[in-house]
Design a protein around this motif. Structure first.
Motif, PDB file in Angstrom:
ATOM      1  N   VAL A  50       0.818  -1.002   0.023  1.00  0.00           N
ATOM      2  CA  VAL A  50      -0.118   0.117  -0.108  1.00  0.00           C
ATOM      3  C   VAL A  50       0.811   1.268   0.064  1.00  0.00           C
ATOM      4  O   VAL A  50       2.168   1.142   0.217  1.00  0.00           O
ATOM      5  CB  VAL A  50      -0.877   0.144   1.360  1.00  0.00           C
ATOM      6  N   ASP A  51       0.285   2.422  -0.289  1.00  0.00           N
ATOM      7  CA  ASP A  51       0.875   3.558   0.012  1.00  0.00           C
ATOM      8  C   ASP A  51       1.208   4.124   1.408  1.00  0.00           C
ATOM      9  O   ASP A  51       0.207   3.849   2.277  1.00  0.00           O
ATOM     10  CB  ASP A  51      -0.009   4.906  -0.778  1.00  0.00           C
ATOM     11  N   PRO A  52       2.389   4.595   1.590  1.00  0.00           N
ATOM     12  CA  PRO A  52       2.681   4.984   2.940  1.00  0.00           C
ATOM     13  C   PRO A  52       1.713   5.895   3.754  1.00  0.00           C
ATOM     14  O   PRO A  52       1.499   6.036   4.733  1.00  0.00           O
ATOM     15  CB  PRO A  52       4.172   5.866   3.191  1.00  0.00           C
ATOM     16  N   ALA A  53       1.048   6.715   2.801  1.00  0.00           N
ATOM     17  CA  ALA A  53      -0.021   7.650   3.473  1.00  0.00           C
ATOM     18  C   ALA A  53      -1.195   6.910   3.998  1.00  0.00           C
ATOM     19  O   ALA A  53      -1.837   7.400   4.791  1.00  0.00           O
ATOM     20  CB  ALA A  53      -0.408   8.435   2.202  1.00  0.00           C
ATOM     21  N   LEU A  54      -1.444   5.672   3.256  1.00  0.00           N
ATOM     22  CA  LEU A  54      -2.481   4.801   3.920  1.00  0.00           C
ATOM     23  C   LEU A  54      -2.445   4.394   5.540  1.00  0.00           C
ATOM     24  O   LEU A  54      -3.242   4.387   6.174  1.00  0.00           O
ATOM     25  CB  LEU A  54      -3.000   3.743   2.976  1.00  0.00           C
ATOM     26  N   VAL A  55      -0.954   4.242   5.580  1.00  0.00           N
ATOM     27  CA  VAL A  55      -0.577   3.518   6.780  1.00  0.00           C
ATOM     28  C   VAL A  55      -0.757   4.664   7.784  1.00  0.00           C
ATOM     29  O   VAL A  55      -1.328   4.609   8.832  1.00  0.00           O
ATOM     30  CB  VAL A  55       0.885   3.067   6.963  1.00  0.00           C
ATOM     31  N   HIS A  56      -0.411   5.737   7.387  1.00  0.00           N
ATOM     32  CA  HIS A  56      -0.563   7.189   8.213  1.00  0.00           C
ATOM     33  C   HIS A  56      -2.167   7.410   8.410  1.00  0.00           C
ATOM     34  O   HIS A  56      -2.295   7.680   9.586  1.00  0.00           O
ATOM     35  CB  HIS A  56       0.454   8.190   7.532  1.00  0.00           C
ATOM     36  N   HIS A  57      -2.762   7.368   7.226  1.00  0.00           N
ATOM     37  CA  HIS A  57      -4.247   7.514   7.737  1.00  0.00           C
ATOM     38  C   HIS A  57      -4.659   6.680   8.706  1.00  0.00           C
ATOM     39  O   HIS A  57      -5.479   6.894   9.593  1.00  0.00           O
ATOM     40  CB  HIS A  57      -5.008   7.320   6.507  1.00  0.00           C
ATOM     41  N   TYR A  58      -4.582   5.332   8.505  1.00  0.00           N
ATOM     42  CA  TYR A  58      -5.182   4.409   9.440  1.00  0.00           C
ATOM     43  C   TYR A  58      -4.397   4.537  10.915  1.00  0.00           C
ATOM     44  O   TYR A  58      -5.292   3.964  11.795  1.00  0.00           O
ATOM     45  CB  TYR A  58      -5.063   3.050   8.907  1.00  0.00           C
ATOM     46  N   GLN A  63       4.764   5.101  16.284  1.00  0.00           N
ATOM     47  CA  GLN A  63       4.630   4.731  17.664  1.00  0.00           C
ATOM     48  C   GLN A  63       3.096   4.322  17.980  1.00  0.00           C
ATOM     49  O   GLN A  63       2.730   3.326  18.480  1.00  0.00           O
ATOM     50  CB  GLN A  63       4.918   5.816  18.442  1.00  0.00           C
ATOM     51  N   GLN A  64       2.215   5.171  17.213  1.00  0.00           N
ATOM     52  CA  GLN A  64       1.040   4.635  17.303  1.00  0.00           C
ATOM     53  C   GLN A  64       0.353   3.065  16.414  1.00  0.00           C
ATOM     54  O   GLN A  64      -0.219   2.398  16.877  1.00  0.00           O
ATOM     55  CB  GLN A  64      -0.127   5.480  16.560  1.00  0.00           C
ATOM     56  N   LEU A  65       1.166   3.240  15.437  1.00  0.00           N
ATOM     57  CA  LEU A  65       1.352   1.729  14.713  1.00  0.00           C
ATOM     58  C   LEU A  65       1.760   0.698  15.604  1.00  0.00           C
ATOM     59  O   LEU A  65       1.222  -0.445  15.456  1.00  0.00           O
ATOM     60  CB  LEU A  65       1.993   2.064  13.587  1.00  0.00           C
ATOM     61  N   PHE A  66       2.735   0.854  16.072  1.00  0.00           N
ATOM     62  CA  PHE A  66       3.432  -0.008  17.049  1.00  0.00           C
ATOM     63  C   PHE A  66       2.203  -0.345  18.229  1.00  0.00           C
ATOM     64  O   PHE A  66       2.092  -1.640  18.520  1.00  0.00           O
ATOM     65  CB  PHE A  66       4.768   0.253  17.640  1.00  0.00           C
ATOM     66  N   ALA A  67       1.711   0.515  18.878  1.00  0.00           N
ATOM     67  CA  ALA A  67       0.716   0.346  19.891  1.00  0.00           C
ATOM     68  C   ALA A  67      -0.460  -0.594  19.103  1.00  0.00           C
ATOM     69  O   ALA A  67      -0.831  -1.378  20.116  1.00  0.00           O
ATOM     70  CB  ALA A  67       0.300   1.700  20.259  1.00  0.00           C
ATOM     71  N   ALA A  68      -0.942  -0.358  18.170  1.00  0.00           N
ATOM     72  CA  ALA A  68      -1.848  -1.043  17.509  1.00  0.00           C
ATOM     73  C   ALA A  68      -1.485  -2.350  17.123  1.00  0.00           C
ATOM     74  O   ALA A  68      -2.079  -3.394  17.628  1.00  0.00           O
ATOM     75  CB  ALA A  68      -2.124  -0.528  16.342  1.00  0.00           C
ATOM     76  N   ALA A  69      -0.168  -2.601  17.102  1.00  0.00           N
ATOM     77  CA  ALA A  69       0.378  -3.884  16.779  1.00  0.00           C
ATOM     78  C   ALA A  69       0.330  -5.008  17.911  1.00  0.00           C
ATOM     79  O   ALA A  69       0.266  -6.198  17.757  1.00  0.00           O
ATOM     80  CB  ALA A  69       1.903  -3.976  16.001  1.00  0.00           C
ATOM     81  N   ILE A  70       0.489  -4.125  19.022  1.00  0.00           N
ATOM     82  CA  ILE A  70       0.553  -5.040  20.337  1.00  0.00           C
ATOM     83  C   ILE A  70      -0.512  -4.804  21.176  1.00  0.00           C
ATOM     84  O   ILE A  70      -0.647  -5.067  22.326  1.00  0.00           O
ATOM     85  CB  ILE A  70       1.884  -4.809  21.041  1.00  0.00           C
TER      86      ILE A  70
END
Length: 204
Positions: A50-58, A63-70
């Motif tokens: 996917v586009d990196p912008a999509l990762v940022h959007h979701y 750090q927030q992505l990591f928090a979601a991952a765990i």
């Protein structure tokens, strides 16, 4: 209309729940393999296709992505930010005063689920990364006296806090599970401060 242009229109990113899960799965794999520091949003996006912008959007920041991952239902900066502003000699009191109310209230369900997952043997590597690469970096570097002791000091603190968590939320020992969090924080603060800034056998 060019579909490519539509896909990139601000505020209306594409993707289904499957896309979100693919991003999260990719993030877990990379965080577990490389740690937080060496994993970029761009790398996660590339693995997920996917586009990196999509990762940022979701998921917002890394750090927030990591928090979601765990499965930590808060932005780690909610904890790290106040700690950065706390003088070293007050960290022993600030840590439990900050964490225990979070664990005891709105985050309790998600936090307990994460802890049970760890005890079952899943997500241990990711949680270890969070402890060592986020907390150890933020606090350990400030209490690294004598040099080389910072990481060990943070791990002693973690052992104390995890002991409280086990007794209060997993084993639910009575009356410990009902003691006000302020009272627990006041009780363990001196010991945490000793771990952080006191004499540490084997160092110096």
């Amino acid at each position: 209309m060019d579909p490519g242009r539509e896909r990139k229109r601000p505020g209306r990113p594409p993707g289904t729940s499957d896309t979100r899960e693919r991003i999260l799965d990719s993030a877990r794999e990379l965080f577990a393999a490389n740690g937080i520091d060496k994993t970029s949003i761009r790398a996660v996006a590339a693995r997920a296709g996917v586009d990196p912008a999509l990762v940022h959007h979701y998921y917002g920041t890394k750090q927030q992505l990591f928090a979601a991952a765990i499965h930590i239902p808060i932005d780690p900066m909610q904890v790290i930010g106040p700690l950065r502003e706390t003088p070293v000699e007050e960290l022993g009191r600030k840590l439990p005063s900050l964490l225990l109310p979070l664990w005891d209230n709105e985050l309790r369900t998600g936090f307990i689920a994460t802890l049970r997952s760890m005890l079952a043997g899943t997500d241990v590597g990711l949680f270890r990364s969070f402890l060592q690469e986020v907390i150890a970096v933020e606090i350990g570097s400030r209490v690294d006296n004598p040099p080389g002791s910072g990481r060990v000091r943070v791990q002693f603190v973690a052992s104390q806090l995890l002991g409280v968590v086990m007794a209060r939320y997993i084993l639910e020992l009575d009356p410990f599970k009902s003691i006000p969090v302020e009272q627990i924080a006041e009780t363990i603060a001196p010991n945490l401060q000793r771990y952080l800034t006191g004499e540490l056998p084997g160092f110096g």
